[in-house]
Design a protein around this motif. Structure first.
Motif, PDB file in Angstrom:
ATOM      1  N   GLY A 228      -8.929  -3.479   9.784  1.00 33.85           N
ATOM      2  CA  GLY A 228      -8.582  -2.103   9.457  1.00 33.85           C
ATOM      3  C   GLY A 228      -8.758  -1.831   7.980  1.00 33.85           C
ATOM      4  N   LYS A 229      -9.155  -0.624   7.649  1.00 35.08           N
ATOM      5  CA  LYS A 229      -9.369  -0.234   6.265  1.00 35.08           C
ATOM      6  C   LYS A 229      -8.062  -0.288   5.484  1.00 35.08           C
ATOM      7  CE  LYS A 229     -11.205   3.602   3.480  1.00 35.08           C
ATOM      8  NZ  LYS A 229     -11.844   4.946   3.528  1.00 35.08           N
ATOM      9  N   LYS A 230      -8.145  -0.808   4.264  1.00 33.45           N
ATOM     10  CA  LYS A 230      -6.979  -0.877   3.386  1.00 33.45           C
ATOM     11  C   LYS A 230      -7.218   0.043   2.189  1.00 33.45           C
ATOM     12  CE  LYS A 230      -6.344  -5.798   4.420  1.00 33.45           C
ATOM     13  NZ  LYS A 230      -6.347  -7.144   3.800  1.00 33.45           N
ATOM     14  N   ILE A 231      -6.154   0.725   1.768  1.00 33.77           N
ATOM     15  CA  ILE A 231      -6.266   1.668   0.655  1.00 33.77           C
ATOM     16  C   ILE A 231      -5.129   1.427  -0.331  1.00 33.77           C
ATOM     17  CG2 ILE A 231      -6.183   4.095  -0.032  1.00 33.77           C
ATOM     18  CD1 ILE A 231      -7.379   4.815   2.672  1.00 33.77           C
ATOM     19  N   ASN A 402     -13.789  -3.200   7.658  1.00 29.09           N
ATOM     20  CA  ASN A 402     -14.038  -4.362   6.798  1.00 29.09           C
ATOM     21  C   ASN A 402     -13.856  -4.022   5.319  1.00 29.09           C
ATOM     22  OD1 ASN A 402     -14.871  -7.120   6.367  1.00 29.09           O
ATOM     23  ND2 ASN A 402     -16.902  -6.382   5.780  1.00 29.09           N
ATOM     24  N   SER A 403     -13.396  -2.837   5.025  1.00 32.19           N
ATOM     25  CA  SER A 403     -13.328  -2.380   3.636  1.00 32.19           C
ATOM     26  C   SER A 403     -11.911  -2.344   3.082  1.00 32.19           C
ATOM     27  CB  SER A 403     -13.961  -0.993   3.505  1.00 32.19           C
ATOM     28  OG  SER A 403     -13.168  -0.019   4.153  1.00 32.19           O
ATOM     29  N   SER A 404     -11.835  -2.573   1.774  1.00 25.13           N
ATOM     30  CA  SER A 404     -10.590  -2.400   1.020  1.00 25.13           C
ATOM     31  C   SER A 404     -10.927  -1.503  -0.163  1.00 25.13           C
ATOM     32  CB  SER A 404     -10.052  -3.747   0.531  1.00 25.13           C
ATOM     33  OG  SER A 404      -9.763  -4.602   1.621  1.00 25.13           O
ATOM     34  N   VAL A 405     -10.200  -0.405  -0.299  1.00 22.47           N
ATOM     35  CA  VAL A 405     -10.566   0.612  -1.278  1.00 22.47           C
ATOM     36  C   VAL A 405      -9.421   0.854  -2.252  1.00 22.47           C
ATOM     37  CG1 VAL A 405     -11.420   2.966  -1.606  1.00 22.47           C
ATOM     38  CG2 VAL A 405     -11.999   1.711   0.490  1.00 22.47           C
ATOM     39  N   MET A 406      -9.773   0.851  -3.522  1.00 21.50           N
ATOM     40  CA  MET A 406      -8.784   1.172  -4.549  1.00 21.50           C
ATOM     41  C   MET A 406      -9.211   2.451  -5.272  1.00 21.50           C
ATOM     42  SD  MET A 406      -7.024  -1.274  -7.395  1.00 21.50           S
ATOM     43  CE  MET A 406      -8.449  -1.593  -8.412  1.00 21.50           C
ATOM     44  N   TYR A 407      -8.337   3.438  -5.198  1.00 19.85           N
ATOM     45  CA  TYR A 407      -8.545   4.689  -5.927  1.00 19.85           C
ATOM     46  C   TYR A 407      -7.802   4.556  -7.254  1.00 19.85           C
ATOM     47  CZ  TYR A 407      -9.715   6.496  -1.250  1.00 19.85           C
ATOM     48  OH  TYR A 407     -10.252   6.705   0.003  1.00 19.85           O
TER      49      TYR A 407
END
Length: 413
Positions: A228-231, A402-407
């Protein structure tokens, strides 16, 4: 083609010799098979601390730099998640000085409490300056634990937090040294104006008497496939909003790594690359954007990061990045794009290997895979990549789950 010969001492030290009699120098590169992935979660930053401690005096030599400088030599080192690497260059006639210095600090550090305190302060100051007090400096302190849940890649080489270095004891230091800084856990490459017989003689003389030690079995936790996508949202006083988007990828010695590397170059290498052309040059969503692979031994990350133009919303910028990624997933890439990426990679490789020290480092790292011959297969493996390979790996890794996103939000006051 890098020609080399190799042998192993009775104590387990692997030695590789690369003769190049067109130069007047000799290079010694010692790779220790220890990086931040080998640390305990409550004692991080030790591999990097040791990079510093190894220059603070050894059993019989109180100052490493002085004797090396007296014979016209120079040295340096680096640490990453997987390895700690030390290298020196001397006039070929003074090669034995290098053997004397390196063997003594492999034999034993001085374990001087004053040295530990000095280097502790140096590392803590580096932590503060580079990671805490610099714009975007804390990115890896936050992005790694977002992307990794179980594998020790979840902390940066500098460590999780300053307190781990502050609380390091001399007993901790001794245990780490005698666990990892042993002949059976090292690869020595000697290159330049040297001969095989000369290196054999010097290796037996200086390294042969050092006890082999017991190489520690590495039993690291395997990072489960992300589902699951992580933010993560961060706010800081930085010049511009920044987007950091990571995807899990195979390790450096996996056959698919080369296709992923080509994908990365097609995405962002040069002004004609897809991300730059569309999102920086044409649509002016980003001021800058790049992508790179970690190149780590265990499964690593492909990172896309960029700084946004004023007024652009981070989530909207990510949507535009995703459109470009999904176009590759659905349509693949053009042959001319792949050819350009291959040409750039091959040229970089060939240019880098002009320097003897780079050849020595590449040999040591290739040997870590179990077969030093890999060093001469890099170009062949790059050329084997097809457009369908790139599309296949893109489809596998460039997924939301498969993604991990940092804003990284910029705040002005």
């Amino acid at each position: 083609m890098i020609l080399f010969k190799e042998f192993t001492l009775d104590n387990g030290l692997r030695v590789i010799v690369h003769e190049d009699h067109t130069v007047q120098i000799a290079v010694m590169n010692i790779l220790y098979d220890v990086g931040s992935r080998d640390e305990q979660s409550n004692k991080t930053g030790f591999a990097h601390l040791f990079e510093h401690l190894m220059f603070g005096g050894s059993k019989n030599i109180p100052n490493y730099d002085v004797p090396l400088q007296l014979v016209g030599g120079e040295n340096n080192a680096f640490t990453n998640t997987d390895i700690t690497n030390y290298y020196l260059t001397v006039p070929a006639a003074n090669l034995e000085t290098g053997f004397w210095l390196e063997s003594d600090r492999m034999l034993s550090l001085s374990f001087d409490p004053k040295v530990l305190e000095v280097q502790r302060k140096v590392v803590i100051e580096e932590f503060k300056q580079r990671y805490l007090n610099q714009p975007y400096g804390d990115v890896w302190l936050k992005l790694r634990p977002l992307a990794y849940e179980t594998h020790p890649y979840q902390w940066a080489t500098i460590g999780k937090e300053i307190s781990h270095i502050e609380n390091a004891t001399m007993d901790d230091v001794r245990e780490f040294f005698f666990t990892h800084y042993i002949p059976s856990n090292a690869i020595l490459v000697v290159a330049g104006n040297v001969t095989l017989e000369q290196v054999k003689t010097l290796s037996e003389k200086w390294f042969g008497p050092i006890p082999s030690g017991k190489k520690k079995a590495r039993n690291l936790p395997i990072e489960p496939r992300q589902k699951g996508k992580k933010i993560l949202n961060i706010e800081a006083k930085v010049p511009a909003h920044a987007l950091y988007k990571s995807f899990h990828i195979p390790g450096r010695f996996d056959p698919d790594y080369y296709a992923i590397d080509m994908l990365c170059d097609i995405l962002s290498r040069g002004e004609s690359s897809r991300l730059y052309q569309e999102l920086v040059k044409e649509r002016e969503i980003f001021n800058s954007i790049s992508s790179f692979t970690m190149g780590s031994i265990d499964p690593g990350l492909l990172i896309i990061n960029g700084r946004l133009k004023d007024g652009v919303v981070l989530e909207e910028a990510e949507v535009e990045v995703d459109k470009i990624l999904q176009k590759i997933v659905l349509e693949g890439i053009r042959e001319n794009e792949l050819r350009k990426a291959k040409n750039q990679s091959v040229a970089t490789l060939e240019f880098g290997e002009v320097e003897v020290i780079n050849r020595a480092m590449n040999l040591a790292f290739a040997a870590l895979s179990g077969d030093a011959k890999l060093v001469n297969l890099e170009i062949e493996n790059i050329e084997k990549v097809t457009a369908s390979d790139v599309k296949r790996v893109a489809k596998d890794i460039l997924t939301a789950e498969n993604s991990s996103v940092m804003y990284y939000h910029s705040i002005k006051n």
